[in-house]
Design a protein around this motif. Structure first.
Motif, PDB file in Angstrom:
ATOM      1  N   GLY A  85     -40.489  -9.876 -61.679  1.00 20.29           N
ATOM      2  CA  GLY A  85     -40.777  -8.644 -60.950  1.00 20.29           C
ATOM      3  C   GLY A  85     -42.057  -8.738 -60.165  1.00 20.29           C
ATOM      4  O   GLY A  85     -43.107  -9.050 -60.709  1.00 20.29           O
ATOM      5  N   ASP A  86     -41.980  -8.475 -58.866  1.00 20.63           N
ATOM      6  CA  ASP A  86     -43.187  -8.505 -58.051  1.00 20.63           C
ATOM      7  C   ASP A  86     -43.405  -7.187 -57.320  1.00 20.63           C
ATOM      8  O   ASP A  86     -44.161  -7.107 -56.366  1.00 20.63           O
ATOM      9  N   GLU A  87     -42.717  -6.143 -57.762  1.00 20.95           N
ATOM     10  CA  GLU A  87     -42.948  -4.821 -57.188  1.00 20.95           C
ATOM     11  C   GLU A  87     -42.614  -3.754 -58.211  1.00 20.95           C
ATOM     12  O   GLU A  87     -41.870  -3.985 -59.152  1.00 20.95           O
ATOM     13  N   MET A  88     -43.216  -2.580 -58.012  1.00 15.41           N
ATOM     14  CA  MET A  88     -42.898  -1.436 -58.850  1.00 15.41           C
ATOM     15  C   MET A  88     -42.404  -0.322 -57.940  1.00 15.41           C
ATOM     16  O   MET A  88     -42.564  -0.392 -56.724  1.00 15.41           O
ATOM     17  N   TYR A  89     -41.818   0.697 -58.522  1.00 16.55           N
ATOM     18  CA  TYR A  89     -41.167   1.748 -57.757  1.00 16.55           C
ATOM     19  C   TYR A  89     -41.675   3.116 -58.190  1.00 16.55           C
ATOM     20  O   TYR A  89     -41.881   3.354 -59.376  1.00 16.55           O
ATOM     21  N   PHE A  90     -41.841   4.008 -57.203  1.00 16.71           N
ATOM     22  CA  PHE A  90     -42.194   5.394 -57.439  1.00 16.71           C
ATOM     23  C   PHE A  90     -41.019   6.240 -56.984  1.00 16.71           C
ATOM     24  O   PHE A  90     -40.526   6.051 -55.874  1.00 16.71           O
ATOM     25  N   ILE A  91     -40.573   7.166 -57.812  1.00 13.40           N
ATOM     26  CA  ILE A  91     -39.403   7.987 -57.474  1.00 13.40           C
ATOM     27  C   ILE A  91     -39.858   9.257 -56.775  1.00 13.40           C
ATOM     28  O   ILE A  91     -40.529  10.100 -57.361  1.00 13.40           O
ATOM     29  N   HIS A  92     -39.487   9.378 -55.520  1.00 18.96           N
ATOM     30  CA  HIS A  92     -39.761  10.606 -54.770  1.00 18.96           C
ATOM     31  C   HIS A  92     -38.698  11.638 -55.115  1.00 18.96           C
ATOM     32  O   HIS A  92     -39.015  12.790 -55.380  1.00 18.96           O
ATOM     33  N   GLY A 120     -41.129  -0.404 -63.295  1.00 17.48           N
ATOM     34  CA  GLY A 120     -41.338  -1.756 -62.794  1.00 17.48           C
ATOM     35  C   GLY A 120     -42.770  -2.222 -62.943  1.00 17.48           C
ATOM     36  O   GLY A 120     -43.111  -3.340 -62.568  1.00 17.48           O
ATOM     37  N   ASP A 121     -43.608  -1.383 -63.506  1.00 15.37           N
ATOM     38  CA  ASP A 121     -45.030  -1.696 -63.623  1.00 15.37           C
ATOM     39  C   ASP A 121     -45.335  -2.747 -64.678  1.00 15.37           C
ATOM     40  O   ASP A 121     -46.255  -3.546 -64.519  1.00 15.37           O
ATOM     41  N   VAL A 122     -44.567  -2.797 -65.750  1.00 13.17           N
ATOM     42  CA  VAL A 122     -44.858  -3.739 -66.840  1.00 13.17           C
ATOM     43  C   VAL A 122     -44.804  -5.181 -66.336  1.00 13.17           C
ATOM     44  O   VAL A 122     -45.739  -5.956 -66.532  1.00 13.17           O
ATOM     45  N   SER A 123     -43.733  -5.530 -65.675  1.00  9.98           N
ATOM     46  CA  SER A 123     -43.582  -6.892 -65.160  1.00  9.98           C
ATOM     47  C   SER A 123     -44.640  -7.217 -64.112  1.00  9.98           C
ATOM     48  O   SER A 123     -45.231  -8.297 -64.112  1.00  9.98           O
ATOM     49  N   LEU A 125     -47.692  -5.799 -63.606  1.00 13.22           N
ATOM     50  CA  LEU A 125     -49.071  -5.830 -64.096  1.00 13.22           C
ATOM     51  C   LEU A 125     -49.327  -6.909 -65.141  1.00 13.22           C
ATOM     52  O   LEU A 125     -50.420  -7.467 -65.209  1.00 13.22           O
ATOM     53  N   LEU A 126     -48.323  -7.218 -65.967  1.00 17.28           N
ATOM     54  CA  LEU A 126     -48.514  -8.207 -67.031  1.00 17.28           C
ATOM     55  C   LEU A 126     -48.025  -9.601 -66.656  1.00 17.28           C
ATOM     56  O   LEU A 126     -48.244 -10.560 -67.395  1.00 17.28           O
ATOM     57  N   GLY A 127     -47.335  -9.708 -65.517  1.00 20.30           N
ATOM     58  CA  GLY A 127     -46.847 -11.009 -65.084  1.00 20.30           C
ATOM     59  C   GLY A 127     -45.753 -11.572 -65.978  1.00 20.30           C
ATOM     60  O   GLY A 127     -45.663 -12.789 -66.148  1.00 20.30           O
ATOM     61  N   ILE A 128     -44.947 -10.694 -66.555  1.00 20.99           N
ATOM     62  CA  ILE A 128     -43.851 -11.126 -67.423  1.00 20.99           C
ATOM     63  C   ILE A 128     -42.519 -10.745 -66.780  1.00 20.99           C
ATOM     64  O   ILE A 128     -42.487 -10.022 -65.789  1.00 20.99           O
ATOM     65  N   GLN A 129     -41.423 -11.256 -67.359  1.00 21.66           N
ATOM     66  CA  GLN A 129     -40.111 -10.896 -66.837  1.00 21.66           C
ATOM     67  C   GLN A 129     -39.826  -9.419 -67.102  1.00 21.66           C
ATOM     68  O   GLN A 129     -40.424  -8.803 -67.985  1.00 21.66           O
TER      69      GLN A 129
END
Length: 141
Positions: A85-92, A120-123, A125-129
């Motif tokens: 994961g290289d992005e996170m999502y915000f729900i509008h 999507g923040d965990v992957s 920010l922590l650099g994990i799958q």
């Protein structure tokens, strides 16, 4: 799939929007570009507590300036568990389900989230799958 593509282009290019915003922004000065991005993300910043301007105003504004709008159709997989994961999502607007694999390799809905939430923040920010899959239950922005 063909209907989804047609719907996407109808929504993308309706209301007089017949251009690529990123191409126009590239011609502007960095300060004006930032002001426009801040204005365009004002609504999502109001909905997402993490992005509300306050004690962390620089953080909120910096993050809001890199947010890109994405439309997801109903019943679409946004990302899959155990992928990079290289992005996170915000729900509008809309609702998504967080889906996890059980020890017996079945899929189970862990949580449903909607307007003002993020994932999507965990992957990222922590650099994990990715620790879960995410699927839209409604059309989302």
């Amino acid at each position: 799939t063909r209907e989804k593509v047609k719907e996407y282009f109808y929504l993308q290019y309706s209301n007089g929007k017949l251009h690529k915003e990123s191409e126009i922004l590239d011609f502007l000065s960095p300060i004006l570009r930032r002001e426009i991005k801040e204005h365009n993300t004002e609504d999502i910043r109001r909905k997402v507590p993490l992005l509300r301007v306050g004690d962390h105003s620089d953080f909120a504004m910096d993050v809001s300036c890199v947010i890109e709008s994405t439309m997801v159709f109903e019943n679409e997989t946004i990302f899959r568990e155990k992928t990079t994961g290289d992005e996170m999502y915000f729900i509008h607007s809309g609702v998504v389900e967080i889906v996890v694999s059980t020890p017996s390799n079945e899929r189970a809905t862990y949580l449903a989230i909607g307007d003002g939430c993020y994932f999507g923040d965990v992957s990222l920010l922590l650099g994990i799958q990715r620790t879960a899959s995410v699927e839209s239950k409604t059309q989302c922005m």
